[in-house]
Design an enzyme around this catalytic site. Structure first.
Site, PDB file in Angstrom:
ATOM      1  CG  ASP A  99      -1.764   1.322   0.995  1.00  0.00           C
ATOM      2  OD1 ASP A  99      -2.771   1.381   0.509  1.00  0.00           O
ATOM      3  OD2 ASP A  99      -1.201   2.078   1.891  1.00  0.00           O
ATOM      4  CG  HIS A 299      -5.499  -2.889  -0.869  1.00  0.00           C
ATOM      5  ND1 HIS A 299      -4.360  -2.360  -1.895  1.00  0.00           N
ATOM      6  CD2 HIS A 299      -5.683  -2.047   0.006  1.00  0.00           C
ATOM      7  CE1 HIS A 299      -4.573  -1.475  -1.254  1.00  0.00           C
ATOM      8  NE2 HIS A 299      -3.857  -1.519  -0.069  1.00  0.00           N
TER       9      HIS A 299
END
Length: 322
Positions: A99, A299
Site C-alpha cells: 500500500d 488489497h
C-alpha cells in the site's frame, strides 16, 4: 520471537519490530495499518536467515506523529528508511512495501539505489511520475469524490474515522479485501455522499474473514490511539510529492525488483494502472519476473495470502542475498 524497541531516525523516534539475523529486510506498512500487518512474514523470513525489521512509519502507531503536514513528504519518508537502515548498522538492505509502504519502497530504490539491494512492492506498482499533480487530477476527474480528495480536507476524515476507531478499521479492512462483495471495482475508491462520509455504506461483516482475527483488530485499533491525522497527512502531500520529485521525471527504478498484487484489489484497477502494469516488464530494467497476480486476493496482500507472498519474497530475497 519478535521484539520491539524505539530508535532515533531522521530527527524523530520510530517504533520498530524485529526478528532474526542476517541480511536486513525492511518491511513498510500502508494505510490504515501498522508493523503488525507483517505478522505472517517475520517467522518465515527470519527462519530463512534474514534480519526482519518493520517500523511503524511516521504518523503511525508508537512512532512520532509530527504536527506539521509538510513533515510527511515522500522525501521525509524515504529519509526515514535510509536513516533506519544506517541506524541499524547496515549500509544496504532489501526494502519491501505494501500500500503506501510500496511507494516509499519504490522511491527509496529510485532516489537512493546505493542503499537498496532489492525492492518489492505489494499492491501499488512502481512510481512513474505523471504529467499533472495527482490530487488536482483526481479532483477534476471525479468531482472531489475520489478518496484522496476526501482525505485532503483537514479534520473531515479524522472526524469520521475517529467516531468509532474499531468499526472504521473493520470496515476499511473488510471492504477492500477479496472477501467483500464487488471487491476490486475502482468505484470503491469514490465517496458516494461527501456529507455522510466514505464509510457510510461500507460493508461491515458480522464475522471477520479468516485472515483477520479479533485479536488482530484489537492490536490495530490500539495503534490508532493517537488518531488518524498523521496517517492522513501522507495523502495531503501527494501534490507536493509530485513537485518534489520533478528531478526524477522519466527515471526508472534500477535495483532488482518484484511486484505482487491481487486480482480483487481496487488499487491496480485505478485509472491508467492496468496499462502501467502491462508495461512494467519493459519499464523496469531489473524486474525479476512478470508481476505476480494472486487470484481471489484483495488489497491486503501479505495478510490475505501470506503463504504465496512469503514464497515469492523468499525466492526473490534468496536469489539476491549472495
Amino acid at each position: 520471537m519478535v521484539t520491539h524497541r524505539m530508535i532515533d531516525v531522521n530527527g524523530i523516534r520510530l517504533h520498530i519490530a524485529e526478528q532474526g539475523e542476517g541480511p536486513l529486510v525492511v518491511l513498510l506498512h500502508g494505510f490504515p495499518e501498522s508493523w503488525h500487518s507483517w505478522r505472517h512474514q517475520f517467522g518465515p523470513l527470519a527462519e530463512a536467515g534474514f534480519r526482519v525489521v518493520a517500523p511503524d512509519q511516521r504518523g503511525y502507531g508508537g512512532s512520532d506523529h509530527p504536527e506539521d503536514v509538510s513533515a510527511y513528504s515522500i522525501l521525509h519518508l524515504v529519509g526515514d528508511v535510509v536513516g533506519l537502515i544506517h541506524a541499524l548498522g547496515e549500509e544496504r538492505a532489501f526494502v519491501v512495501g505494501h500500500d503506501w509502504g510500496a511507494p516509499v519502497a519504490w522511491h527509496t530504490a529510485l532516489l537512493r539505489p546505493d542503499v537498496v539491494r532489492g525492492v518489492a512492492g505489494l499492491s501499488v506498482p512502481p512510481p512513474f511520475r505523471g504529467g499533472q499533480p495527482p490530487l488536482a487530477t483526481m479532483r477534476e476527474r471525479f468531482g472531489g469524490r475520489f478518496y484522496w480528495n476526501y482525505f485532503e480536507q483537514p479534520g473531515v476524515a479524522e472526524a469520521e474515522f475517529s467516531a468509532d476507531t474499531r468499526a472504521t478499521l473493520r470496515k476499511l479492512l473488510y471492504s477492500a479485501s477479496g472477501d467483500a462483495p464487488g471487491a476490486g471495482r475502482p468505484e470503491q475508491a469514490l465517496v458516494d455522499d461527501l456529507e455522510r462520509g466514505w464509510l457510510a455504506d461500507a460493508p461491515d461483516p458480522e464475522v471477520l474473514p479468516e485472515w483477520l482475527t479479533e485479536e488482530d483488530l484489537d492490536t490495530l485499533t490500539e495503534s490508532y490511539a493517537q488518531g488518524f491525522t498523521g496517517a492522513l497527512n501522507w495523502y495531503r502531500n501527494l501534490d507536493r510529492n509530485w513537485e518534489l520529485t520533478a528531478p526524477w521525471q522519466g527515471a526508472v527504478v534500477s535495483p532488482p525488483a518484484l511486484y505482487v498484487y491481487g486480482d480483487r484489489d481496487l488499487v491496480p484497477a485505478f485509472p491508467g494502472t492496468p496499462e502501467l502494469i502491462e508495461e512494467l516488464p519493459e519499464l523496469m530494467p531489473n524486474l525479476r519476473r512478470k508481476p505476480l497476480v494472486l487470484p481471489g486476493c484483495g488489497h491486503w496482500t501479505q495478510q490475505e495470502r501470506p503463504t504465496e507472498v512469503n514464497e515469492a519474497l523468499l525466492d526473490f530475497l534468496t536469489e539476491l542475498r549472495d
